[in-house]
Motif scaffolding. Structure first.
Motif, PDB file in Angstrom:
ATOM      1  N   PRO A 121      27.631 -35.941   9.945  1.00 28.19           N
ATOM      2  CA  PRO A 121      26.890 -35.965  11.213  1.00 28.19           C
ATOM      3  C   PRO A 121      25.927 -34.783  11.335  1.00 28.19           C
ATOM      4  O   PRO A 121      26.194 -33.700  10.824  1.00 28.19           O
ATOM      5  N   GLU A 122      24.821 -35.013  12.009  1.00 27.59           N
ATOM      6  CA  GLU A 122      23.841 -33.981  12.311  1.00 27.59           C
ATOM      7  C   GLU A 122      23.667 -33.939  13.835  1.00 27.59           C
ATOM      8  O   GLU A 122      22.667 -34.408  14.371  1.00 27.59           O
ATOM      9  N   PRO A 123      24.644 -33.377  14.546  1.00 19.66           N
ATOM     10  CA  PRO A 123      24.623 -33.423  16.013  1.00 19.66           C
ATOM     11  C   PRO A 123      23.412 -32.745  16.642  1.00 19.66           C
ATOM     12  O   PRO A 123      23.004 -33.111  17.739  1.00 19.66           O
ATOM     13  N   TYR A 124      22.808 -31.792  15.955  1.00 24.85           N
ATOM     14  CA  TYR A 124      21.628 -31.100  16.472  1.00 24.85           C
ATOM     15  C   TYR A 124      20.426 -32.024  16.577  1.00 24.85           C
ATOM     16  O   TYR A 124      19.426 -31.685  17.208  1.00 24.85           O
ATOM     17  N   LEU A 125      20.482 -33.216  15.971  1.00 30.52           N
ATOM     18  CA  LEU A 125      19.378 -34.174  16.019  1.00 30.52           C
ATOM     19  C   LEU A 125      19.606 -35.323  17.011  1.00 30.52           C
ATOM     20  O   LEU A 125      18.691 -36.110  17.253  1.00 30.52           O
ATOM     21  N   ASN A 126      20.807 -35.445  17.560  1.00 25.12           N
ATOM     22  CA  ASN A 126      21.140 -36.607  18.396  1.00 25.12           C
ATOM     23  C   ASN A 126      20.155 -36.835  19.534  1.00 25.12           C
ATOM     24  O   ASN A 126      19.643 -37.940  19.721  1.00 25.12           O
ATOM     25  N   GLU A 127      19.897 -35.804  20.323  1.00 25.29           N
ATOM     26  CA  GLU A 127      19.005 -35.956  21.475  1.00 25.29           C
ATOM     27  C   GLU A 127      17.591 -36.304  21.020  1.00 25.29           C
ATOM     28  O   GLU A 127      16.925 -37.148  21.613  1.00 25.29           O
TER      29      GLU A 127
ATOM     30  N   ARG B  68      25.676 -25.288   4.702  1.00 23.66           N
ATOM     31  CA  ARG B  68      24.957 -26.462   5.179  1.00 23.66           C
ATOM     32  C   ARG B  68      24.617 -26.286   6.654  1.00 23.66           C
ATOM     33  O   ARG B  68      25.431 -25.836   7.443  1.00 23.66           O
ATOM     34  N   PHE B  69      23.384 -26.589   6.996  1.00 22.75           N
ATOM     35  CA  PHE B  69      22.813 -26.554   8.337  1.00 22.75           C
ATOM     36  C   PHE B  69      22.376 -25.162   8.784  1.00 22.75           C
ATOM     37  O   PHE B  69      21.885 -25.006   9.894  1.00 22.75           O
ATOM     38  N   ASP B  70      22.531 -24.124   7.934  1.00 17.91           N
ATOM     39  CA  ASP B  70      21.921 -22.828   8.245  1.00 17.91           C
ATOM     40  C   ASP B  70      20.415 -23.024   8.356  1.00 17.91           C
ATOM     41  O   ASP B  70      19.826 -23.853   7.647  1.00 17.91           O
ATOM     42  N   ILE B  71      19.788 -22.241   9.205  1.00 16.73           N
ATOM     43  CA  ILE B  71      18.335 -22.223   9.282  1.00 16.73           C
ATOM     44  C   ILE B  71      17.885 -20.984   8.519  1.00 16.73           C
ATOM     45  O   ILE B  71      18.291 -19.869   8.845  1.00 16.73           O
ATOM     46  N   ILE B  72      17.090 -21.228   7.475  1.00 18.76           N
ATOM     47  CA  ILE B  72      16.690 -20.130   6.585  1.00 18.76           C
ATOM     48  C   ILE B  72      15.180 -19.956   6.574  1.00 18.76           C
ATOM     49  O   ILE B  72      14.432 -20.881   6.884  1.00 18.76           O
ATOM     50  N   VAL B  73      14.765 -18.764   6.193  1.00 12.68           N
ATOM     51  CA  VAL B  73      13.358 -18.460   5.954  1.00 12.68           C
ATOM     52  C   VAL B  73      13.243 -18.175   4.461  1.00 12.68           C
ATOM     53  O   VAL B  73      14.077 -17.465   3.887  1.00 12.68           O
ATOM     54  N   PHE B  74      12.235 -18.760   3.831  1.00 14.99           N
ATOM     55  CA  PHE B  74      12.066 -18.572   2.388  1.00 14.99           C
ATOM     56  C   PHE B  74      10.595 -18.544   2.026  1.00 14.99           C
ATOM     57  O   PHE B  74       9.746 -19.004   2.781  1.00 14.99           O
ATOM     58  N   ASN B  75      10.325 -17.957   0.853  1.00 16.06           N
ATOM     59  CA  ASN B  75       8.973 -17.951   0.311  1.00 16.06           C
ATOM     60  C   ASN B  75       8.718 -19.309  -0.313  1.00 16.06           C
ATOM     61  O   ASN B  75       9.378 -19.682  -1.284  1.00 16.06           O
ATOM     62  N   ALA B  76       7.767 -20.053   0.241  1.00 19.30           N
ATOM     63  CA  ALA B  76       7.419 -21.380  -0.280  1.00 19.30           C
ATOM     64  C   ALA B  76       6.439 -21.233  -1.438  1.00 19.30           C
ATOM     65  O   ALA B  76       5.788 -20.194  -1.592  1.00 19.30           O
ATOM     66  N   PRO B  77       6.329 -22.275  -2.265  1.00 15.63           N
ATOM     67  CA  PRO B  77       5.430 -22.206  -3.417  1.00 15.63           C
ATOM     68  C   PRO B  77       3.976 -21.892  -3.065  1.00 15.63           C
ATOM     69  O   PRO B  77       3.267 -21.303  -3.859  1.00 15.63           O
ATOM     70  N   GLU B  78       3.531 -22.251  -1.848  1.00 20.54           N
ATOM     71  CA  GLU B  78       2.144 -22.010  -1.463  1.00 20.54           C
ATOM     72  C   GLU B  78       1.885 -20.562  -1.079  1.00 20.54           C
ATOM     73  O   GLU B  78       0.785 -20.219  -0.656  1.00 20.54           O
TER      74      GLU B  78
ATOM     75  N   ARG C  60      15.994 -26.077   7.579  1.00 18.82           N
ATOM     76  CA  ARG C  60      17.444 -26.194   7.674  1.00 18.82           C
ATOM     77  C   ARG C  60      18.025 -26.592   6.317  1.00 18.82           C
ATOM     78  O   ARG C  60      17.508 -27.497   5.657  1.00 18.82           O
ATOM     79  N   VAL C  61      19.101 -25.937   5.911  1.00 17.18           N
ATOM     80  CA  VAL C  61      19.781 -26.256   4.655  1.00 17.18           C
ATOM     81  C   VAL C  61      20.526 -27.584   4.830  1.00 17.18           C
ATOM     82  O   VAL C  61      21.368 -27.722   5.713  1.00 17.18           O
ATOM     83  N   ILE C  62      20.211 -28.534   3.969  1.00 17.02           N
ATOM     84  CA  ILE C  62      20.881 -29.836   3.988  1.00 17.02           C
ATOM     85  C   ILE C  62      21.776 -29.982   2.763  1.00 17.02           C
ATOM     86  O   ILE C  62      22.893 -30.453   2.852  1.00 17.02           O
ATOM     87  N   GLY C  63      21.266 -29.573   1.594  1.00 15.64           N
ATOM     88  CA  GLY C  63      22.018 -29.732   0.363  1.00 15.64           C
ATOM     89  C   GLY C  63      22.265 -28.406  -0.333  1.00 15.64           C
ATOM     90  O   GLY C  63      21.360 -27.584  -0.468  1.00 15.64           O
ATOM     91  N   LEU C  64      23.503 -28.226  -0.770  1.00  9.97           N
ATOM     92  CA  LEU C  64      23.921 -27.038  -1.515  1.00  9.97           C
ATOM     93  C   LEU C  64      23.976 -27.373  -3.004  1.00  9.97           C
ATOM     94  O   LEU C  64      23.985 -28.556  -3.378  1.00  9.97           O
ATOM     95  N   PRO C  65      24.035 -26.370  -3.877  1.00  8.57           N
ATOM     96  CA  PRO C  65      24.085 -26.656  -5.312  1.00  8.57           C
ATOM     97  C   PRO C  65      25.210 -27.646  -5.661  1.00  8.57           C
ATOM     98  O   PRO C  65      26.336 -27.506  -5.201  1.00  8.57           O
ATOM     99  N   GLY C  66      24.844 -28.663  -6.449  1.00  9.75           N
ATOM    100  CA  GLY C  66      25.808 -29.675  -6.879  1.00  9.75           C
ATOM    101  C   GLY C  66      25.933 -30.859  -5.941  1.00  9.75           C
ATOM    102  O   GLY C  66      26.564 -31.860  -6.282  1.00  9.75           O
ATOM    103  N   ASP C  67      25.332 -30.802  -4.748  1.00  3.95           N
ATOM    104  CA  ASP C  67      25.417 -31.910  -3.785  1.00  3.95           C
ATOM    105  C   ASP C  67      24.532 -33.071  -4.184  1.00  3.95           C
ATOM    106  O   ASP C  67      23.412 -32.877  -4.662  1.00  3.95           O
ATOM    107  N   GLU C  68      25.026 -34.291  -3.953  1.00  3.74           N
ATOM    108  CA  GLU C  68      24.198 -35.491  -3.993  1.00  3.74           C
ATOM    109  C   GLU C  68      23.799 -35.777  -2.554  1.00  3.74           C
ATOM    110  O   GLU C  68      24.653 -35.861  -1.677  1.00  3.74           O
ATOM    111  N   ILE C  69      22.509 -35.916  -2.308  1.00  2.04           N
ATOM    112  CA  ILE C  69      21.991 -36.118  -0.955  1.00  2.04           C
ATOM    113  C   ILE C  69      21.332 -37.486  -0.876  1.00  2.04           C
ATOM    114  O   ILE C  69      20.561 -37.865  -1.756  1.00  2.04           O
TER     115      ILE C  69
END
Length: 183
Positions: free
Chosen positions: A105-111, A64-74, A81-90
């Protein structure tokens, strides 16, 4: 004359080997990426150049909270940023992340939240409203951009399959004043 040919041949072999090693590192281990857009602001800025670690998830799993690069559908590569992992309710309520009914908490967003005129960065939602299931499906991740009001992410394109992940983005190397290792 034979010595000159031999020395030239050695230089050519050394150059070919160096290029093969560099290509192997770039193709299999690390790759540069340029941030395109403002969806990850304030963490990442348009034009930031980063190194993507392509092997991080061959030897480990996304967290959770890793910043990833991925191939998007487009057909484009996205950085989110990863928010939910497999099996998580978000769920987001009152601009607060809840994972499996626990406030996270998402401290990286506070400011950034303090700079928003109405004070709300992330509108209320439940995972089922966004991707049609109550939990993040096995083999998938739920990702968001840090600039929640201006990000095309899992709320629009659905959960991201693990096999679409290119790697973990963890080093900004350009411009120099943005030089940073992301946690």
């Amino acid at each position: 004359m034979a010595k000159g040919k031999s020395e030239s041949w050695e230089w050519i072999k050394a150059l070919v080997i160096a290029l093969a090693i560099a290509a192997g590192i770039r193709y299999f281990l690390f790759a540069p990426i340029v941030v395109d857009g403002e969806s990850m602001m304030p963490t990442l800025h348009n034009g930031d150049r980063m190194i993507v670690n392509k092997i991080s998830y061959d030897i480990g799993k996304p967290e959770r909270f890793d910043i990833i690069v991925f191939n998007a559908p487009e057909g484009k590569d996205y950085i989110k940023r990863v928010i939910g992992l497999p099996g998580d309710e978000i769920e987001y309520r009152d601009d607060t992340l809840f994972v499996n009914d626990q406030e996270v908490p998402e401290p990286y967003l506070n400011e950034y939240k303090q700079s928003i005129p109405d004070g709300t960065l992330t509108d209320n939602f439940q995972l089922s409203e966004e991707i049609g299931t109550k939990t993040v499906p096995e083999g998938h991740l739920f990702v968001l951009g840090d600039n929640r009001q201006h990000s095309k992410d899992s709320r629009n394109i659905g959960a991201i399959p693990m096999d679409a992940i290119i790697g973990k983005a963890n080093v900004i190397f350009w411009p120099v004043d943005h030089l940073n290792v992301l946690e």
